[in-house]
Motif scaffolding. Structure first.
Motif: not given
Length: 287
Positions: A211-214, A248-253
């Motif tokens: 998550d931190d990487y994303a 998922e988290r990358l696209h959300r950001n």
């Protein structure tokens, strides 16, 4: 059919193969990877390179041969002259590599074409990978280092963003493999060698680190990639294999920052530079 070989010159190896320009793929039976001591004297380096090339091209007619070479920088790609003044290949500084190879391989200098290694990755994806027929493509390689390139519909150029300012340091410090190693040790006091080791760890720590990487990757895309206005982003390198863990988290950001950018994962990974070098050489002869 044009006889083409693609070559990827790395810091510890030479990897090469014949490339089928119609199928846009590597001729598997000709694939060769060979160790090279890049810290050694120039004659040893040239001998290693030439021996590998001759092995892959022994059945090809020299006058019909086209050679594409992906080479790290700094380098004068048009003239084939090394500009590396420290570290690997230091004994090749200001050596006319194109001239030397042409003479040793009994080909003309016009049959040899050099391309930056970061650009070669993206050229390979455009030529025979996941973004064929696309225009305005940004390519990122995520591994021991950070590679960045942009394809404008004509050629891929190295954008050299690895040392651009980012947070408290530079981009590469937050996006390369060493970040995972350092972050895991910071959180647990233990050590891992890379992202593959992380998959054997508890799910909670995996999730936190990915998550931190994303978050960092999304910030990099928004800050440095968006202004190129690419139609698609392609990701390669070993960390790209971990994409499902931070997708998922990358696209959300990105969505929260109104950045709508399709992302594709490399279709050819290690073969991209070989295909890219060959495709670039073919392009140069038909321009």
């Amino acid at each position: 059919m044009q006889n083409i070989i693609g070559i990827d010159i790395g810091g510890s190896h030479i990897t090469l193969a014949q490339v089928d320009p119609v199928k846009r793929g590597i001729v598997a039976s000709t694939y060769l990877r060979q160790h090279v001591d890049s810290f050694g004297p120039r004659e040893n380096i040239f001998s290693s390179w030439v021996a590998a090339i001759e092995k892959v091209t022994e059945d090809l007619i020299r006058k019909d041969l086209l050679i594409g070479i992906a080479m790290p920088g700094p380098f004068d790609y048009e003239n084939g002259i090394s500009l590396m003044q420290q570290g690997k290949f230091i004994d090749l500084y200001q050596v006319h590599i194109k001239e030397q190879l042409a003479e040793r391989l009994s080909v003309s200098k016009g049959q040899i074409h050099f391309v930056n290694d970061a650009g070669a990755f993206l050229e390979g994806e455009v030529f025979g990978g996941c973004v064929q027929n696309e225009t305005r493509v940004f390519g990122i390689t995520l591994g021991t280092g950070l590679g960045t390139a942009f394809y404008d519909g004509i050629a891929a150029t190295d954008e050299d963003l690895w040392d651009s300012p980012f947070r408290a340091s530079i981009c590469e410090d937050y996006l390369a493999t060493r970040w995972f190693v350092q972050q895991y040790e910071k959180l647990t006091g233990e050590q891992i060698s890379g992202t593959k080791d992380l998959l054997d760890k508890p799910e909670a720590i995996q999730t936190q680190i990915f998550d931190d990487y994303a978050d960092a990757f999304a910030e990099f895309i928004i800050r440095y990639v968006s202004h190129y206005q690419p139609k698609v982003l392609v990701i390669g390198g070993n960390i790209a294999r971990m994409y499902p863990y931070f997708e998922e988290r990358l696209h959300r950001n990105l969505a929260e920052n109104k950045t709508d950018l399709p992302i594709r994962i490399s279709a050819i990974f290690e073969d991209a530079a070989i295909l890219g070098a060959a495709g670039y050489a073919l392009k140069k002869t038909t321009q």
